[in-house]
Design an enzyme around this catalytic site. Structure first.
Site, PDB file in Angstrom:
ATOM      1  N   ASN A  48       0.757  -1.237   0.099  1.00 49.58           N
ATOM      2  CA  ASN A  48       0.188   0.102   0.156  1.00 49.58           C
ATOM      3  C   ASN A  48       0.985   1.195   0.079  1.00 49.58           C
ATOM      4  O   ASN A  48       1.012   1.875  -1.005  1.00 49.58           O
ATOM      5  CB  ASN A  48      -0.883   0.017   1.212  1.00 49.58           C
ATOM      6  N   ASP A  49       1.331   1.601   1.280  1.00 46.67           N
ATOM      7  CA  ASP A  49       2.216   2.919   1.176  1.00 46.67           C
ATOM      8  C   ASP A  49       3.539   2.985   0.186  1.00 46.67           C
ATOM      9  O   ASP A  49       3.648   4.001  -0.296  1.00 46.67           O
ATOM     10  CB  ASP A  49       2.874   2.949   2.591  1.00 46.67           C
ATOM     11  N   VAL A  50       3.874   1.887  -0.203  1.00 45.69           N
ATOM     12  CA  VAL A  50       5.142   1.871  -1.273  1.00 45.69           C
ATOM     13  C   VAL A  50       4.731   1.767  -2.583  1.00 45.69           C
ATOM     14  O   VAL A  50       5.673   2.244  -3.467  1.00 45.69           O
ATOM     15  CB  VAL A  50       6.025   0.474  -1.069  1.00 45.69           C
TER      16      VAL A  50
END
Lengths: 475, 107
Positions: free
Chosen positions: A401-403
């Site tokens: 997600n964040d990456v």
């Protein structure tokens, strides 16, 4: 004779630690390096047990020593063998905490000895030569060891989901004051230890434990690897305090080596996320509620069915798989490899794009995919992957997600702004597998999910992959 | 000031070791690829388990009627052994997977 042989043992151990660490930083020799360091450790331990002399006297209490070693070794080996690959980071944290606790216990025990050997009891002025510096390293070992222990336990609890983020207003200030109080008390003890104030030692112990816990509490789960690495180097320094205490060179070299290497490793990890250490420790964005509520209304996302997803991938030229923590949680690495093989049979080019901090630890994904026999050549590092995204037909994001959050590039107000990401939005289309629309560990929304190129495929990564495999087979 | 200088001269060997080890520790892992960050952290974690030597010394020096010292020492030895053995075994398990992959490449 015994003592000089022991010196030799410690020399050998120190060399193996350095050599081991050196070899551990190269993939070809890493495993051997670990074994060499372990061998050196065995030599140092056996040497200490049988050759150590204190004022010409050998050690005693062999029953207790061997009993303790056997219990600890069996429990450690059992836990280390049983643990799932996904839980490795927790395990490292737990073992690190044990080391910290060990250092704190040594300090406590040595402190008691001061009470026994000084006359009148606890009078710092009647301590034998070098008493002051002994007390100094005892207190240092106590504080650092306790902070490392308490912090590691919290990190462990956070990683396995037992402990939630916990913050309160002014926490950083409170933490700093707490630490200052603990250090001042330690300084006071150092200057004027006596029978009336020796109990303050336990106050210092308690404060250090509370500080350790509060220090880790507000830090977001995604930053735990950095914290564990930092605490790892703390424990190294605590072990080195023991080295000073016993003028033991093996403890000193091992401890300082880990302290220095651990600190550098921590910085390297932060660099991989394009953040400073201070930002990680003080930012504590994982728990901040503003981040989640501040996100604007982002419109709607579209879902894709298993059948459609299978179709799109089977007829693509090039598919790039972006694995994340979701893949690790679902233990889906084998299913993932199977899907890869199936697609390759169909003539699709399949690559993996590995973000350096995907998962819960740098290198986590590499280890996981290696376990499933995914060829090393198919794993692309971030820069290489970003070059290939424009020519990729389908990107399959598995529990990351964040990456892959474009906000890291575009939105200066985002807490992850500046972190290098996998630019999956450059590909022709993107299928995102997640369990739900919940934000990732950084607690922020991801624009990627709302882009027209993106379609969502909800469900457990393993289940979804198995369904995809079945579907592609029947095409 | 005198006491500080005194302290430095009595402990000079140790201080040299500390300074050299700091540089060595930084130098030795300076070029580590990010793939190996996790195993390296785990390996370093096992190496600081050397603190168990201190625990053994504490345990071995305790008088056999001093139960506080015995119990503290015993726990320290158990925890230290956990750190050492667990640390090395976990690291080996992580690295085992890298090795498997290598053999495959060789074929």
């Amino acid at each position: 004779m015994g003592i000089s042989l022991l010196t030799f043992c410690y020399l050998v151990a120190s060399v193996t630690f350095i050599l081991g660490l050196k070899m551990l930083s190269d993939p070809a020799s890493a495993r051997k390096g670990n074994l060499i360091a372990a061998g050196g450790m065995v030599i140092a331990i056996i040497g200490t047990i049988f050759l150590y002399e204190d004022n010409g006297e050998n050690l005693h209490n062999y029953g207790w020593i061997f009993g303790g070693i056997i219990i600890g070794a069996l429990a450690g080996a059992f836990a280390a063998r049983k643990v799932k690959m996904t839980a490795m980071p927790e395990m490292v944290s737990l073992f690190n905490g044990m080391g910290g606790a060990c250092a704190a216990l040594i300090s406590t025990s040595e402190f008691h000895r001061i009470g026994l050997t000084t006359s009148p009891a606890w009078d710092v002025n009647s301590m034998e030569d070098g008493g002051g510096s002994r007390l100094l390293v005892i207190l240092l070992g106590l504080i650092i060891g306790s902070v490392s222990f308490a912090g590691s336990m919290i990190a462990w609890g956070k990683l396995n989901g037992r402990i939630r983020d916990f913050t309160f207003r002014g926490q950083h200030l409170f933490n700093i004051i707490l630490l200052l109080v603990a250090i001042s008390l330690a300084g006071y003890l150092l200057a004027s230890l006596s029978a009336t104030n020796f109990y303050l030692f336990y106050v210092v112990l308690a404060l250090a434990l509370i500080y350790g816990a509060l220090f880790v509490f507000p830090i977001g789960g995604a930053d735990m690897p950095v914290v564990i690495s930092l605490l790892n180097s703390f424990t190294g320094v605590a072990a080195a305090c023991g080295g000073f205490l016993y003028a033991n060179k093996a403890m000193l070299t091992g401890g300082i080596l880990v302290g220095a290497a651990g600190t550098l490793l921590t910085i390297l990890m932060c660099k991989a996320m394009n953040r400073s250490l201070a930002n990680v420790l003080l930012g504590s964005f994982g728990g901040s509620p503003q981040a989640a509520t501040a996100s604007k209304d982002q419109g709607s996302y579209k879902e894709i069915s298993i059948t459609d997803a299978a179709m799109v991938m089977a007829y693509a030229h090039k598919v790039m798989i972006v694995p994340g923590y979701g893949l690790a949680v679902a233990q889906a690495q084998h299913a993932c490899h199977e899907l890869e093989k199936l697609l390759v049979e169909k003539g699709v080019e399949v690559k993996y794009a590995i973000h350096p901090v995907a998962g819960r630890m740098p290198g986590h994904m590499n280890v996981l995919l290696a376990e499933a026999d995914v060829s090393y050549d198919n794993l692309l590092e971030m820069d290489k992957a970003n070059e290939e995204f424009p020519t990729t037909d389908v990107v399959l994001v598995l529990g990351a997600n964040d990456v892959v959050n474009p906000a890291a590039k575009k939105d200066p107000s985002s807490p992850i702004y500046g972190m290098p990401i996998l630019e999956v939005e450059l590909a022709k289309s993107c299928i995102v597998n997640k369990r739900s629309m919940k934000p990732g560990y950084a607690g922020i929304e991801n624009d990627l999910f709302f882009q027209p190129k993106t379609s969502m495929l909800f469900g457990d990564a393993k289940k979804v992959l198995q369904d995809l495999i079945a579907e592609i087979k029947s095409l | 000031m005198d006491s500080v200088l005194n302290w430095i001269s009595t402990n000079q060997q140790m201080i040299y070791i500390v300074i050299l080890m700091i540089f060595l520790g930084i130098e030795v892992i300076g070029r580590v690829p990010s793939v190996l960050h996790t195993p390296l952290m785990s390996g370093a974690n096992a190496i600081h388990g050397v603190v168990i030597i201190g625990a053994i010394i504490v345990m071995g020096k305790a008088e056999s009627n001093n139960y506080t010292a015995l119990i503290l020492g015993f726990f320290a030895v158990v925890l230290g052994a956990l750190n050492v053995v667990g640390g090395f075994v976990v690291t080996d398990r992580m690295l085992e997977m890298f090795k498997k992959k290598k053999q495959k490449n060789g074929n």
